[in-house]
Design a protein around this motif. Structure first.
Motif, PDB file in Angstrom:
ATOM      1  N   PHE A  87       0.829  -1.194   0.000  1.00 43.57           N
ATOM      2  CA  PHE A  87       0.000   0.000   0.000  1.00 43.57           C
ATOM      3  C   PHE A  87       0.872   1.256   0.000  1.00 43.57           C
ATOM      4  N   THR A  88       0.580   2.159  -0.916  1.00 42.50           N
ATOM      5  CA  THR A  88       1.301   3.419  -1.057  1.00 42.50           C
ATOM      6  C   THR A  88       0.279   4.531  -1.282  1.00 42.50           C
ATOM      7  N   PRO A  89       0.669   5.793  -1.102  1.00 45.62           N
ATOM      8  CA  PRO A  89      -0.284   6.894  -1.271  1.00 45.62           C
ATOM      9  C   PRO A  89      -0.901   6.986  -2.668  1.00 45.62           C
ATOM     10  N   ASP A  90      -0.207   6.479  -3.697  1.00 44.98           N
ATOM     11  CA  ASP A  90      -0.732   6.585  -5.059  1.00 44.98           C
ATOM     12  C   ASP A  90      -1.428   5.311  -5.538  1.00 44.98           C
ATOM     13  N   LEU A  91      -1.633   4.353  -4.636  1.00 46.08           N
ATOM     14  CA  LEU A  91      -2.303   3.103  -5.010  1.00 46.08           C
ATOM     15  C   LEU A  91      -3.789   3.361  -5.260  1.00 46.08           C
ATOM     16  N   LEU A  92      -4.316   2.799  -6.349  1.00 44.97           N
ATOM     17  CA  LEU A  92      -5.725   2.971  -6.703  1.00 44.97           C
ATOM     18  C   LEU A  92      -6.530   1.735  -6.301  1.00 44.97           C
ATOM     19  N   PRO A  93      -7.849   1.887  -6.082  1.00 47.30           N
ATOM     20  CA  PRO A  93      -8.678   0.713  -5.773  1.00 47.30           C
ATOM     21  C   PRO A  93      -8.556  -0.395  -6.809  1.00 47.30           C
ATOM     22  N   ARG A 128      -0.797   3.375   4.710  1.00 48.03           N
ATOM     23  CA  ARG A 128      -0.117   4.350   3.843  1.00 48.03           C
ATOM     24  C   ARG A 128      -0.954   4.705   2.618  1.00 48.03           C
ATOM     25  N   ALA A 129      -2.049   3.989   2.383  1.00 47.98           N
ATOM     26  CA  ALA A 129      -2.922   4.271   1.244  1.00 47.98           C
ATOM     27  C   ALA A 129      -4.104   5.117   1.701  1.00 47.98           C
ATOM     28  N   PRO A 130      -4.653   5.961   0.826  1.00 48.88           N
ATOM     29  CA  PRO A 130      -5.801   6.793   1.202  1.00 48.88           C
ATOM     30  C   PRO A 130      -7.045   5.952   1.453  1.00 48.88           C
ATOM     31  N   PRO A 131      -8.024   6.509   2.167  1.00 52.51           N
ATOM     32  CA  PRO A 131      -9.232   5.750   2.543  1.00 52.51           C
ATOM     33  C   PRO A 131      -9.954   5.102   1.375  1.00 52.51           C
ATOM     34  N   LYS A 132     -10.001   5.761   0.224  1.00 53.76           N
ATOM     35  CA  LYS A 132     -10.713   5.185  -0.921  1.00 53.76           C
ATOM     36  C   LYS A 132     -10.094   3.864  -1.347  1.00 53.76           C
ATOM     37  N   THR A 133      -8.782   3.789  -1.301  1.00 53.52           N
ATOM     38  CA  THR A 133      -8.102   2.548  -1.665  1.00 53.52           C
ATOM     39  C   THR A 133      -8.254   1.505  -0.567  1.00 53.52           C
ATOM     40  N   GLN A 134      -8.153   1.938   0.681  1.00 52.77           N
ATOM     41  CA  GLN A 134      -8.370   1.010   1.791  1.00 52.77           C
ATOM     42  C   GLN A 134      -9.747   0.364   1.699  1.00 52.77           C
ATOM     43  N   SER A 135     -10.750   1.165   1.304  1.00 45.78           N
ATOM     44  CA  SER A 135     -12.122   0.656   1.257  1.00 45.78           C
ATOM     45  C   SER A 135     -12.317  -0.401   0.184  1.00 45.78           C
ATOM     46  N   ALA A 136     -11.359  -0.517  -0.740  1.00 48.01           N
ATOM     47  CA  ALA A 136     -11.460  -1.560  -1.762  1.00 48.01           C
ATOM     48  C   ALA A 136     -11.445  -2.950  -1.134  1.00 48.01           C
ATOM     49  N   LEU A 137     -10.916  -3.043   0.083  1.00 48.19           N
ATOM     50  CA  LEU A 137     -10.867  -4.330   0.772  1.00 48.19           C
ATOM     51  C   LEU A 137     -12.155  -4.667   1.513  1.00 48.19           C
ATOM     52  N   LEU A 138     -13.030  -3.671   1.730  1.00 45.37           N
ATOM     53  CA  LEU A 138     -14.196  -3.900   2.588  1.00 45.37           C
ATOM     54  C   LEU A 138     -15.094  -5.022   2.083  1.00 45.37           C
ATOM     55  N   GLU A 139     -15.513  -4.949   0.816  1.00 42.95           N
ATOM     56  CA  GLU A 139     -16.377  -5.986   0.267  1.00 42.95           C
ATOM     57  C   GLU A 139     -15.662  -7.325   0.264  1.00 42.95           C
ATOM     58  N   ALA A 140     -14.380  -7.307  -0.083  1.00 40.21           N
ATOM     59  CA  ALA A 140     -13.615  -8.556  -0.129  1.00 40.21           C
ATOM     60  C   ALA A 140     -13.565  -9.217   1.240  1.00 40.21           C
ATOM     61  N   MET A 141     -13.292  -8.444   2.290  1.00 43.87           N
ATOM     62  CA  MET A 141     -13.153  -9.000   3.629  1.00 43.87           C
ATOM     63  C   MET A 141     -14.487  -9.456   4.196  1.00 43.87           C
ATOM     64  N   GLU A 142     -15.559  -8.769   3.853  1.00 42.69           N
ATOM     65  CA  GLU A 142     -16.863  -9.102   4.431  1.00 42.69           C
ATOM     66  C   GLU A 142     -17.585 -10.203   3.666  1.00 42.69           C
TER      67      GLU A 142
END
Length: 322
Positions: A87-93, A128-142
């Motif tokens: 995860f980096t600041p420029d990582l996209l969902p 290290r990644a912005p919230p929008k990218t972090q949220s890409a994991l939400l559906e996957a994890m749930e």
């Protein structure tokens, strides 16, 4: 493509392993991981509990204490697919989930899966990644799936996320949303090794790192059958009531207490802990062993003088076992 990569979540019926065989499986994996990771037996067992309880895990600590190596060792001990997301600041969902790419030959869009499509997914330095990218994991994890351009793609089975985050350089990181924190079944801190363990570690890595020769000691089918074993563990009404009372204490004594998802996570991890101890039923000791790592990150105290762990421990002291 391996079986581990093609197996997805579905209604496939499996025969549960006997409790004794599941306990032996955990012991075998733990000993294999300890060829690489020294002095972290409790942390190894916590990760395996989360794996068997169908959950995800967050490792938080300072850099260099072995968070990434621990996750890699667990994955290499099971013959499964392992992927890593840095995860980096420029990582996209789409860098996490995958993207639809137009095929010039077929004149159609084809889905190219992202690194989240693995049995064990290491999310390195997730904060290290912005919230929008972090949220890409939400559906996957749930839900063990991702949706891209309106199409749902199931993830491999088993699917477990082991995320790491450093608790230093906070000015250069993004705080994980509460909704995402709540989806991690456990949160662990490794800490520094003692002098004896560090000396042993230095001796092991002075030539060739032991992770390079680590071989699998279990299969994905072993893990899936062990999960069935855990799911069959009995949780009696008094134990369920005990967990409910503990949850109520956190809600009455914190700004944000444990959610029902947190209570369910405690039930599942307690079932796994019972199996590790060779039982097919949960006792209060299982609940007490699992509660701190399952609940402390879900509790938001009313004052800055307390932590979630303080309230979790206070709940164990205040609520009597009936």
């Amino acid at each position: 493509m391996t079986d581990a990569e093609t197996t997805t979540h579905g209604p496939t019926e499996r025969t549960a392993l006997p409790v004794e065989e599941t306990a032996d499986l955990v012991e075998r994996i733990s000993e294999n991981v300890e060829r690489v990771i020294i002095g972290q037996r409790d942390a190894i067992e916590h990760i395996l509990v989360a794996l068997l309880a169908q959950g995800h895990l967050l490792l938080e600590d300072v850099p260099g204490v072995g968070k990434t190596m621990l996750a890699r060792s667990i994955a290499r001990s099971v013959d499964c697919s392992f992927t890593r997301i840095q995860f980096t600041p420029d990582l996209l969902p789409s860098d996490v989930t995958g993207v639809n790419v137009f095929n010039q030959q077929t004149r159609e869009f084809e889905f190219q899966s992202g690194p989240v499509f693995g049995n064990v997914v290491l999310g390195d330095e997730i904060n290290r990644a912005p919230p929008k990218t972090q949220s890409a994991l939400l559906e996957a994890m749930e839900e063990s799936q991702v949706t891209v351009d309106g199409t749902t793609h199931p993830l491999p089975n088993p699917f477990t996320v082991i995320a790491t985050q450093n608790d230093v350089e906070l000015s250069r990181t993004y705080e994980l949303p509460v909704a995402e924190i709540d989806r991690f079944m456990k949160k662990l801190h490794l800490g520094y090794p003692n002098e004896t363990d560090e000396t042993e570690l230095l001796g092991r890595v002075s030539n060739r790192h032991p992770i390079e020769t680590l071989e699998p000691v279990a299969t994905t089918e072993d893990v899936l059958r062990a999960r069935e074993t855990v799911a069959d563990v009995e949780v009696s009404e008094p134990v369920r009531s005990y967990i409910s009372q503990l949850a109520a204490y956190t809600r009455n004594n914190a700004e944000l207490g444990v959610s029902p998802r947190g209570s369910i996570a405690l039930v599942r991890t307690s079932q796994a802990r019972a199996v590790l101890d060779g039982r097919d039923y949960v006792v209060p000791d299982d609940v007490q062993s699992e509660l701190p790592s399952v609940w402390s990150h879900r509790i938001h105290p009313e004052t800055g003088s307390e932590t979630g762990l303080d309230i979790a421990r206070a709940a164990l002291e205040a609520v009597a076992v009936e």
